[in-house]
Design a protein around this motif. Sequence first.
Motif, PDB file in Angstrom:
ATOM      1  N   ALA A 129      -1.536  33.083   7.536  1.00  0.00           N
ATOM      2  CA  ALA A 129      -0.543  33.272   6.480  1.00  0.00           C
ATOM      3  C   ALA A 129       0.764  32.582   6.836  1.00  0.00           C
ATOM      4  CB  ALA A 129      -0.295  34.762   6.250  1.00  0.00           C
ATOM      5  N   THR A 131       0.052  41.547  11.145  1.00  0.00           N
ATOM      6  CA  THR A 131      -0.320  40.136  11.063  1.00  0.00           C
ATOM      7  C   THR A 131      -0.814  39.698  12.439  1.00  0.00           C
ATOM      8  OG1 THR A 131       1.296  39.735   9.314  1.00  0.00           O
ATOM      9  CG2 THR A 131       0.532  37.817  10.554  1.00  0.00           C
ATOM     10  N   ARG A 172       3.820  42.691   0.405  1.00  0.00           N
ATOM     11  CA  ARG A 172       5.280  42.739   0.251  1.00  0.00           C
ATOM     12  C   ARG A 172       5.669  43.319  -1.114  1.00  0.00           C
ATOM     13  NH1 ARG A 172       9.766  42.495   3.577  1.00  0.00           N
ATOM     14  NH2 ARG A 172      10.596  44.106   2.228  1.00  0.00           N
ATOM     15  N   THR A 190       2.071  45.637   7.060  1.00  0.00           N
ATOM     16  CA  THR A 190       0.987  44.747   7.458  1.00  0.00           C
ATOM     17  C   THR A 190       1.049  44.466   8.952  1.00  0.00           C
ATOM     18  OG1 THR A 190       0.000  42.552   7.121  1.00  0.00           O
ATOM     19  CG2 THR A 190       2.369  42.714   6.809  1.00  0.00           C
ATOM     20  N   GLY A 198      -3.346  41.603   8.246  1.00  0.00           N
ATOM     21  CA  GLY A 198      -3.000  40.226   7.928  1.00  0.00           C
ATOM     22  C   GLY A 198      -3.491  39.276   9.007  1.00  0.00           C
ATOM     23  N   GLU A 244       6.351  44.445   8.531  1.00  0.00           N
ATOM     24  CA  GLU A 244       5.379  43.563   9.194  1.00  0.00           C
ATOM     25  C   GLU A 244       5.574  43.599  10.701  1.00  0.00           C
ATOM     26  OE1 GLU A 244       3.615  39.110   8.533  1.00  0.00           O
ATOM     27  OE2 GLU A 244       5.781  39.310   8.392  1.00  0.00           O
ATOM     28  N   LYS A 262      -4.945  35.075   3.462  1.00  0.00           N
ATOM     29  CA  LYS A 262      -3.991  35.829   4.263  1.00  0.00           C
ATOM     30  C   LYS A 262      -2.564  35.663   3.738  1.00  0.00           C
ATOM     31  CE  LYS A 262      -6.774  37.857   7.084  1.00  0.00           C
ATOM     32  NZ  LYS A 262      -6.992  39.321   6.913  1.00  0.00           N
ATOM     33  N   ARG A 311      -0.516  38.930   2.248  1.00  0.00           N
ATOM     34  CA  ARG A 311       0.835  39.210   2.747  1.00  0.00           C
ATOM     35  C   ARG A 311       1.813  39.336   1.582  1.00  0.00           C
ATOM     36  NH1 ARG A 311       5.329  36.081   4.830  1.00  0.00           N
ATOM     37  NH2 ARG A 311       6.306  37.130   6.611  1.00  0.00           N
ATOM     38  N   THR A 312       1.653  38.489   0.571  1.00  0.00           N
ATOM     39  CA  THR A 312       2.529  38.551  -0.599  1.00  0.00           C
ATOM     40  C   THR A 312       2.286  39.821  -1.404  1.00  0.00           C
ATOM     41  OG1 THR A 312       2.666  36.140  -0.732  1.00  0.00           O
ATOM     42  CG2 THR A 312       3.185  37.374  -2.728  1.00  0.00           C
ATOM     43  N   VAL A 363       3.904  41.424  13.906  1.00  0.00           N
ATOM     44  CA  VAL A 363       3.075  40.267  14.233  1.00  0.00           C
ATOM     45  C   VAL A 363       2.517  40.434  15.637  1.00  0.00           C
ATOM     46  CG1 VAL A 363       3.005  37.762  14.482  1.00  0.00           C
ATOM     47  CG2 VAL A 363       4.477  38.794  12.730  1.00  0.00           C
TER      48      VAL A 363
END
Length: 218
Positions: free
Chosen positions: A141, A180, A163, A178, A137, A214, A155, A159-160, A216
């Motif tokens: 986003a 990110t 999910r 993901t 990702g 996720e 992005k 991400r959607t 990050v």
Amino acid sequence: MNNHLLLIGAGPGLSLAIAYVFGQQGYQVSLVARQAATLDQLVQELSEAGISASGYPTDVSRFDQFRQTLEDIEREQGPASVMVYNPSIYRQASALEVDPEVFMTDQRTNFGGLLVAAQVVAPQMIAEEGGTILITGGGTALNPDADLVSLSVGKAGIRTVARCLHDTLEPQGIHVATVTINGSIVEGTHVSPSLIAPWYWELHQEAAGEWTFERVYE
């Protein structure tokens, strides 16, 4: 389960670093990218490091061709135990500048290809009673860039989709996550491929019941 990494969107940066991480753990690696010459170079580099790798040229945005390539890989290499979806289109243009047709074509690569890949690979993983799908990702986003509208939407879209795949596949024993990445990936900086790649392995190693959706990186 077959230790097989399917890496879609292969290139000399992050995806190569991911291939090294998994390859050093004994995984055979199948690389997918548009350019055969790029794949040949990556396969050679991995082979020189003692990693078994094969390259499969295809265009992710051409869904029928892409689906056939994934089916060929499964037939030749066996089911993937880990799939990484890495491709995206970087296009400098605002919402008032971008050609709408080009914008929509970009999204076929940015997240449309993930749907194709998941629909081919997830049933294989379910049949094998386990597997991991990892998605690259991006920070756009979470914080869209007005001058990168195509990438920002791409992005957010991936991400959607990630999910939705997570919620669909977790009950069936498939881990979807993901990474990110909030920043431009540049070797030698804190956003370096060699620093990010181990996160993919760590996500794959998470125990059932402790899965992260996720992480990050910033």
